[in-house]
Design a protein around this motif. Structure first.
Motif, PDB file in Angstrom:
ATOM      1  N   ASP A   1     -37.118 -60.086  -9.077  1.00  0.00           N
ATOM      2  CA  ASP A   1     -37.681 -61.357  -9.532  1.00  0.00           C
ATOM      3  C   ASP A   1     -37.862 -61.288 -11.045  1.00  0.00           C
ATOM      4  O   ASP A   1     -38.729 -60.548 -11.541  1.00  0.00           O
ATOM      5  CB  ASP A   1     -39.016 -61.619  -8.837  1.00  0.00           C
ATOM      6  CG  ASP A   1     -39.617 -62.974  -9.209  1.00  0.00           C
ATOM      7  OD1 ASP A   1     -38.998 -63.703 -10.009  1.00  0.00           O
ATOM      8  OD2 ASP A   1     -40.708 -63.290  -8.698  1.00  0.00           O
ATOM      9  N   THR A   2     -37.066 -62.041 -11.804  1.00  0.00           N
ATOM     10  CA  THR A   2     -37.151 -61.999 -13.260  1.00  0.00           C
ATOM     11  C   THR A   2     -38.400 -62.690 -13.789  1.00  0.00           C
ATOM     12  O   THR A   2     -38.657 -62.661 -14.999  1.00  0.00           O
ATOM     13  CB  THR A   2     -35.909 -62.645 -13.899  1.00  0.00           C
ATOM     14  OG1 THR A   2     -35.795 -64.002 -13.442  1.00  0.00           O
ATOM     15  CG2 THR A   2     -34.647 -61.871 -13.540  1.00  0.00           C
TER      16      THR A   2
ATOM     17  N   LEU B   1     -29.147 -63.161 -15.888  1.00  0.00           N
ATOM     18  CA  LEU B   1     -30.107 -62.169 -15.412  1.00  0.00           C
ATOM     19  C   LEU B   1     -30.575 -62.505 -13.997  1.00  0.00           C
ATOM     20  O   LEU B   1     -30.687 -61.613 -13.133  1.00  0.00           O
ATOM     21  CB  LEU B   1     -31.304 -62.085 -16.359  1.00  0.00           C
ATOM     22  CG  LEU B   1     -31.068 -61.475 -17.744  1.00  0.00           C
ATOM     23  CD1 LEU B   1     -32.324 -61.608 -18.599  1.00  0.00           C
ATOM     24  CD2 LEU B   1     -30.656 -60.018 -17.632  1.00  0.00           C
ATOM     25  N   ASP B   2     -30.855 -63.781 -13.762  1.00  0.00           N
ATOM     26  CA  ASP B   2     -31.289 -64.207 -12.427  1.00  0.00           C
ATOM     27  C   ASP B   2     -30.226 -63.882 -11.380  1.00  0.00           C
ATOM     28  O   ASP B   2     -30.531 -63.395 -10.284  1.00  0.00           O
ATOM     29  CB  ASP B   2     -31.580 -65.709 -12.420  1.00  0.00           C
ATOM     30  CG  ASP B   2     -32.832 -66.075 -13.200  1.00  0.00           C
ATOM     31  OD1 ASP B   2     -33.646 -65.171 -13.460  1.00  0.00           O
ATOM     32  OD2 ASP B   2     -32.986 -67.255 -13.550  1.00  0.00           O
TER      33      ASP B   2
ATOM     34  N   GLY C   1     -28.733 -57.725  -6.740  1.00  0.00           N
ATOM     35  CA  GLY C   1     -29.159 -56.324  -6.709  1.00  0.00           C
ATOM     36  C   GLY C   1     -28.516 -55.470  -7.784  1.00  0.00           C
ATOM     37  O   GLY C   1     -28.355 -54.263  -7.625  1.00  0.00           O
ATOM     38  N   LYS C   2     -28.167 -56.100  -8.926  1.00  0.00           N
ATOM     39  CA  LYS C   2     -27.457 -55.395  -9.996  1.00  0.00           C
ATOM     40  C   LYS C   2     -28.235 -55.405 -11.305  1.00  0.00           C
ATOM     41  O   LYS C   2     -27.643 -55.463 -12.392  1.00  0.00           O
ATOM     42  CB  LYS C   2     -26.079 -56.030 -10.211  1.00  0.00           C
ATOM     43  CG  LYS C   2     -25.143 -55.897  -9.022  1.00  0.00           C
ATOM     44  CD  LYS C   2     -23.785 -56.525  -9.323  1.00  0.00           C
ATOM     45  CE  LYS C   2     -22.826 -56.354  -8.154  1.00  0.00           C
ATOM     46  NZ  LYS C   2     -21.502 -56.967  -8.441  1.00  0.00           N
ATOM     47  N   LEU C   3     -29.565 -55.355 -11.236  1.00  0.00           N
ATOM     48  CA  LEU C   3     -30.368 -55.415 -12.452  1.00  0.00           C
ATOM     49  C   LEU C   3     -31.542 -54.457 -12.337  1.00  0.00           C
ATOM     50  O   LEU C   3     -32.239 -54.428 -11.315  1.00  0.00           O
ATOM     51  CB  LEU C   3     -30.872 -56.834 -12.687  1.00  0.00           C
ATOM     52  CG  LEU C   3     -31.539 -57.134 -14.038  1.00  0.00           C
ATOM     53  CD1 LEU C   3     -30.525 -57.036 -15.171  1.00  0.00           C
ATOM     54  CD2 LEU C   3     -32.190 -58.508 -14.031  1.00  0.00           C
ATOM     55  N   VAL C   4     -31.749 -53.650 -13.387  1.00  0.00           N
ATOM     56  CA  VAL C   4     -32.942 -52.809 -13.490  1.00  0.00           C
ATOM     57  C   VAL C   4     -33.601 -53.116 -14.827  1.00  0.00           C
ATOM     58  O   VAL C   4     -32.974 -53.681 -15.733  1.00  0.00           O
ATOM     59  CB  VAL C   4     -32.620 -51.299 -13.394  1.00  0.00           C
ATOM     60  CG1 VAL C   4     -31.982 -50.966 -12.051  1.00  0.00           C
ATOM     61  CG2 VAL C   4     -31.725 -50.847 -14.545  1.00  0.00           C
ATOM     62  N   ALA C   5     -34.863 -52.761 -14.964  1.00  0.00           N
ATOM     63  CA  ALA C   5     -35.573 -53.104 -16.194  1.00  0.00           C
ATOM     64  C   ALA C   5     -36.746 -52.161 -16.418  1.00  0.00           C
ATOM     65  O   ALA C   5     -37.197 -51.454 -15.509  1.00  0.00           O
ATOM     66  CB  ALA C   5     -36.073 -54.551 -16.143  1.00  0.00           C
TER      67      ALA C   5
END
Length: 272
Positions: free
Chosen positions: A168-169, A250-251, A257-261
Motif C-alpha cells: 500500500d503506497t 509505483l501503485d 508485488g514488485k516494490l520494496v521501500a
C-alpha cells in the motif's frame, strides 16, 4: 564570536585543533553562508551551524550547513564529486542539469553485484503531506553473488538488507537503520549503506556527477529530514515524466508485488 557553530570531534581530528579554534573564535570564523544541504541562507550568529568537511583523494573542502539539516561530520567523496561540489558551492562553472538520473549515470555495487541503477527523484503524497522520494530501478536483472542467473534477485537481496515489501503506497515505509542519503551543496550525491565489520558507511549508489533536485524536493527533505527509497525490478517503473505518472507506476508495481521501500535520514543523522 559565532556561539552556535559546531565542530565535531571527527572534523576537528581532520583539520586540527588550531584550525578548529580559529573557526570558533578566530579570524576564520564564518559569516553568513548558504547551507550545503538545503542551499538557503544561514548565519552562525543566529542559527545553529554545522561544519561539514568533504574529503576527496587529493582535496578537502570545509562547508557549512544548518545543524537542523545535517550534523557536523566528515564526508568522503570521490575527487570528481568534490570538484563538482566546489563548483556548486562557489557558483564557478555550470551546474549539472536538473532532472532524474539516467541509468548510465549510476553504475554501482548493489547487494547482487555490479549493476546499473536508474534513480528518479519525486514527491510522494502520503497522509496529506509531501515526502521526498527516490525511485531505484536497475536496467537489467540482478543475479545473486556466485550465480549467473537468469533469475532476478534484486528485491530478495534488498529485503535481506531490511527493505520491506510495499502493498500500500499510502503507508510510510519503515526506517532502515544504518542507511542514509547524502545531499550536499543542495544536490544528490549518494545513497549510503552500512560498511562491513562495523566500518563506516559505503556507497550503495553513487552519482558520477552530483544530481540536481527541485526546490520543492529540497524543501520537503528539509522539513522531514528523511527520504523515502522505493526499489523495483527492471521494467517495473520506467522513466515517468510527471510525478502523478510516477505514483501510478509505483501503485501498479506494489499491486504486482514488485516494490520494496525504506525510509532513511540524511547522511550523518542516526537511523531510527
Amino acid at each position: 564570536m559565532p556561539r552556535m557553530l559546531d565542530v565535531s570531534d571527527e572534523v576537528r581530528a581532520e583539520i586540527g585543533d588550531e584550525e578548529a579554534d580559529r573557526l570558533l573564535v578566530g579570524p576564520d570564523a564564518p559569516g553568513s553562508y548558504d547551507c550545503t544541504s538545503c542551499r538557503t541562507p544561514g548565519d552562525p550568529e543566529n542559527d545553529r551551524t554545522s561544519t561539514v568537511l568533504f574529503v576527496g583523494e587529493e582535496t578537502a573542502v570545509l562547508a557549512f550547513a544548518h545543524a537542523t539539516c545535517i550534523p557536523s561530520q566528515v564526508v568522503s567523496v570521490s575527487e570528481e564529486q568534490l570538484q563538482g561540489a566546489v563548483r556548486s558551492i562557489t557558483g564557478d562553472g555550470p551546474a549539472p542539469a536538473a532532472g532524474p538520473a539516467s541509468p548510465s549515470d549510476a553504475p554501482q555495487n548493489v547487494p547482487g553485484g555490479q549493476a546499473v541503477l536508474g534513480i528518479t527523484s519525486g514527491l510522494v503524497l502520503i497522509g496529506g503531506e509531501l515526502h521526498p522520494a527516490l525511485v531505484v530501478e536497475p536496467t537489467a536483472p540482478i543475479a545473486r553473488p556466485g550465480t549467473t542467473g537468469p533469475g532476478d534477485d534484486f528485491l530478495p537481496l534488498l529485503i535481506e538488507q531490511g527493505f520491506i515489501p510495499v502493498t500500500d503506497t499510502a503507508q510510510l515505509p519503515s526506517p532502515l537503520s544504518g542507511w542514509s542519503v547524502l545531499l550536499a551543496a543542495g544536490q544528490l550525491h549518494a545513497v549510503l549503506q552500512p560498511g562491513t565489520d562495523g566500518g563506516g558507511q559505503v556507497a550503495w549508489w553513487q552519482a558520477h556527477q552530483a544530481l540536481s533536485v527541485t526546490d520543492g524536493w529540497r524543501a520537503a527533505v528539509n522539513k522531514t529530514q528523511r527520504v523515502l527509497i522505493y526499489a523495483a525490478p527492471v521494467g517495473s517503473i520506467g522513466q515517468q515524466p510527471r510525478e502523478d505518472l510516477l505514483r501510478d507506476a509505483l501503485d501498479k508495481a506494489a499491486a504486482d508485488g514488485k516494490l520494496v521501500a525504506a525510509s532513511m535520514p540524511l547522511a550523518g543523522t542516526p537511523g531510527a
